[in-house]
Scaffold this active site. Structure first.
Site, PDB file in Angstrom:
ATOM      1  N   GLU A   1       0.820  -1.206   0.000  1.00  0.00           N
ATOM      2  CA  GLU A   1       0.000   0.000   0.000  1.00  0.00           C
ATOM      3  C   GLU A   1       0.856   1.259   0.000  1.00  0.00           C
ATOM      4  O   GLU A   1       0.569   2.214  -0.726  1.00  0.00           O
ATOM      5  CB  GLU A   1      -0.943  -0.012   1.207  1.00  0.00           C
TER       6      GLU A   1
ATOM      7  N   GLN B   1       9.452  35.571 -11.545  1.00  0.00           N
ATOM      8  CA  GLN B   1      10.275  34.541 -10.917  1.00  0.00           C
ATOM      9  C   GLN B   1       9.592  33.941  -9.686  1.00  0.00           C
ATOM     10  O   GLN B   1       9.757  32.740  -9.388  1.00  0.00           O
ATOM     11  CB  GLN B   1      11.625  35.141 -10.527  1.00  0.00           C
TER      12      GLN B   1
END
Length: 374
Positions: free
Chosen positions: A236, A273
């Protein structure tokens, strides 16, 4: 260790992604979506071919679940299928008797049967050696009593992978694993919980009152339950979290598209940016997590059990990346990311539980610490 997908693996990924986008992107009842997932083969990916599944190993199972997680916006439903397959079918596949495998695996693979993992209790979350649910041997059956507190798929389940104390005070060696049909007398399924996220996976309480479970439904040997649970969790923690890698692929694609289209101060926000670096960091987290997850799956395929540290590293990396990237996505979309109709906030709601289920992040760090010798 080559993680470049083969042509066949790429084709399988694309087929699952295409099928998911065609059949599992809208609203619908759980039963209808379950049937669609079963038709796509998702409920039986790692079930042996002779029992109706695809017979895939951990790595190829993860690739398919990655595509499923990328294509299906209902991450809760993706989680429900993963829990059924990895915490339900895998223990029966690897520890059930030949007769039990013949009886149950075809129905699990086809989706006719829904499996749920019943281990968590009010006083036994991370400490699974202290279960209060008991299974007392009586003739040809085990009599199960007690209550499980958080069972994913529980309200809809046909089969409960139930972990119970068969030797009170026995700790790790006192737990056994039983496959309990919800049609048996003494099984009561509670109503679904209201949750922060993962709404597509119904979860609730399950109680057992003098429930007689046939001996033949014991997995492995009596007292082997903790080892069986650990085995299931290896699968899992590796394969289920591939669905979140896929979710992050979808999320990143949306963020890039939005950053290229949304304009402020006369230009696309992707030209700033502050935004472009945030997206670059999202990509870095995603690819780092993907590599750790692929490595964990590869190790399972190569060596089987004993990969607890590798799967713990993968789980921590994916879960922390999912939460961080979801916060970044909301920031990139701004106010629109906070609104439910836009579908961006759902990434965060569905990611927060990743640090809790399948063993908390703190438990994973303990596993990693032991691996390095602490």
């Amino acid at each position: 260790m080559d993680f470049a997908l083969t042509a066949a693996q790429t084709q399988r990924y694309e087929e699952v992604l295409r099928g998911t986008r065609e059949r599992l992107t809208g609203d619908g009842e759980f039963a209808d979506k379950w049937r669609a997932a079963a038709d796509l083969g998702l409920t039986g990916l790692c079930v042996p071919v002779e029992h109706g599944g695809s017979g895939l190993g951990a790595f190829e199972t993860a690739i398919c679940l990655e595509a499923f997680g990328r294509g299906c916006p209902d991450t809760g439903f993706v989680f429900a299928v993963c829990a059924h397959l990895l915490a339900g079918a895998v223990p029966i596949r690897d520890f059930g008797s030949p007769a039990l495998r013949r009886d149950l695996l075809p129905g699990l693979a086809s989706g006719e049967l829904v499996a749920a993992n019943a281990i968590t209790e009010d006083e036994a979350g991370s400490d699974t050696s202290k279960l209060s649910v008991t299974a007392r041997h009586d003739g040809g059956s085990y009599v199960v009593d007690g209550e499980k507190s958080f069972v994913s798929n529980g309200p809809n389940a046909d089969l409960l992978l139930t972990y119970a104390s068969t030797s009170p005070g026995g700790g790790f060696l006192g737990i056994s694993a039983l496959v309990v049909s919800t049609e048996l007398g003494g099984v009561t399924r509670g109503e679904p919980f209201e949750k922060m996220g993962l709404e597509g996976c119904p979860a609730g309480r399950v109680s057992f009152t003098s429930c007689h479970v046939p001996d033949s439904h014991l997995l492995g040997a009596e007292g082997q339950g903790s080892a069986i649970f650990a085995h299931a969790m290896n699968w899992e923690r590796a394969c289920l979290f591939a669905a979140y890698v896929g979710m992050m692929d979808d999320q990143l694609e949306r963020c890039v598209a939005h950053a290229g289209q949304r304009r402020q101060f006369g230009r696309a926000i992707g030209g700033f940016q502050a935004v472009s670096h945030q997206i670059a960091t999202m990509k870095q987290r995603l690819e780092s997590a993907r590599l750790l997850l692929y490595r964990a799956c590869w190790l399972i395929d190569q060596a089987g059990d004993g990969q607890a540290a590798a799967t713990a590293l993968a789980k921590v990396a994916v879960s922390e990346a999912a939460v961080a990237n979801s916060l970044s996505a909301i920031q990139i979309f701004g106010a629109a990311g906070y609104l439910v109709p836009g579908g961006v906030e759902r990434y965060l709601r569905n990611s927060v539980p990743t640090t809790l289920f399948s063993g908390t992040t703190e438990i994973q760090r303990e596993i990693i610490a032991r691996e390095v010798g602490l």
